[in-house]
Design a protein around this motif. Sequence first.
Motif, PDB file in Angstrom:
ATOM      1  N   THR A  10       0.827  -1.209   0.000  1.00  0.00           N
ATOM      2  CA  THR A  10       0.000   0.000   0.000  1.00  0.00           C
ATOM      3  C   THR A  10       0.861   1.258   0.000  1.00  0.00           C
ATOM      4  O   THR A  10       0.511   2.248  -0.635  1.00  0.00           O
ATOM      5  N   ALA A  25      -0.759  -2.180  -6.556  1.00  0.00           N
ATOM      6  CA  ALA A  25      -2.223  -2.198  -6.481  1.00  0.00           C
ATOM      7  C   ALA A  25      -2.785  -3.499  -7.045  1.00  0.00           C
ATOM      8  O   ALA A  25      -3.728  -4.075  -6.495  1.00  0.00           O
ATOM      9  N   ALA A  26      -2.198  -3.981  -8.131  1.00  0.00           N
ATOM     10  CA  ALA A  26      -2.642  -5.247  -8.726  1.00  0.00           C
ATOM     11  C   ALA A  26      -2.407  -6.408  -7.766  1.00  0.00           C
ATOM     12  O   ALA A  26      -3.255  -7.296  -7.628  1.00  0.00           O
ATOM     13  N   GLU A  27      -1.275  -6.392  -7.083  1.00  0.00           N
ATOM     14  CA  GLU A  27      -0.973  -7.449  -6.115  1.00  0.00           C
ATOM     15  C   GLU A  27      -1.922  -7.397  -4.925  1.00  0.00           C
ATOM     16  O   GLU A  27      -2.401  -8.441  -4.457  1.00  0.00           O
ATOM     17  N   VAL A  28      -2.226  -6.207  -4.450  1.00  0.00           N
ATOM     18  CA  VAL A  28      -3.190  -6.059  -3.344  1.00  0.00           C
ATOM     19  C   VAL A  28      -4.555  -6.574  -3.789  1.00  0.00           C
ATOM     20  O   VAL A  28      -5.237  -7.289  -3.053  1.00  0.00           O
ATOM     21  N   ARG A  29      -4.974  -6.237  -5.023  1.00  0.00           N
ATOM     22  CA  ARG A  29      -6.261  -6.698  -5.537  1.00  0.00           C
ATOM     23  C   ARG A  29      -6.324  -8.221  -5.588  1.00  0.00           C
ATOM     24  O   ARG A  29      -7.312  -8.825  -5.171  1.00  0.00           O
ATOM     25  N   ARG A  30      -5.252  -8.855  -6.064  1.00  0.00           N
ATOM     26  CA  ARG A  30      -5.218 -10.328  -6.116  1.00  0.00           C
ATOM     27  C   ARG A  30      -5.324 -10.929  -4.713  1.00  0.00           C
ATOM     28  O   ARG A  30      -6.047 -11.900  -4.494  1.00  0.00           O
ATOM     29  N   GLU A  31      -4.634 -10.343  -3.772  1.00  0.00           N
ATOM     30  CA  GLU A  31      -4.679 -10.852  -2.397  1.00  0.00           C
ATOM     31  C   GLU A  31      -6.067 -10.664  -1.783  1.00  0.00           C
ATOM     32  O   GLU A  31      -6.570 -11.551  -1.097  1.00  0.00           O
ATOM     33  N   MET A  32      -6.712  -9.540  -2.048  1.00  0.00           N
ATOM     34  CA  MET A  32      -8.058  -9.307  -1.519  1.00  0.00           C
ATOM     35  C   MET A  32      -9.072 -10.254  -2.153  1.00  0.00           C
ATOM     36  O   MET A  32      -9.981 -10.737  -1.476  1.00  0.00           O
ATOM     37  N   GLU A  33      -8.910 -10.547  -3.428  1.00  0.00           N
ATOM     38  CA  GLU A  33      -9.788 -11.523  -4.089  1.00  0.00           C
ATOM     39  C   GLU A  33      -9.630 -12.905  -3.452  1.00  0.00           C
ATOM     40  O   GLU A  33     -10.608 -13.603  -3.221  1.00  0.00           O
ATOM     41  N   GLU A  36     -11.249 -12.785   0.005  1.00  0.00           N
ATOM     42  CA  GLU A  36     -12.708 -12.800  -0.114  1.00  0.00           C
ATOM     43  C   GLU A  36     -13.216 -14.213  -0.395  1.00  0.00           C
ATOM     44  O   GLU A  36     -14.195 -14.657   0.210  1.00  0.00           O
TER      45      GLU A  36
END
Length: 78
Positions: A10, A25-33, A36
């Motif tokens: 972040t 940001a792409a890595e954070v998005r993958r981790e959040m997916e 979830e």
Amino acid sequence: MEISQLLLLTRTATGDDPIAGLAAAAEVRREMERLEAVLVRRARAQGHTWAEIAGTLGISKQAVHKKYGGRGLFRAQD
């Protein structure tokens, strides 16, 4: 992924280098997916309905079921 890694990502995402920020940001998005999906699986295993999960995520029951229903999370009660 550990919290310290997410914090670093972040910080990188909000830094001066837009390319490094986009990658972070792409890595954070993958981790959040991934997170979830784990939490949806746990909620279903504990007996929560698709409607409850969808409401919590702020999306329709159909959308959450389409995204996660084919992954062996569906239970006969819905």
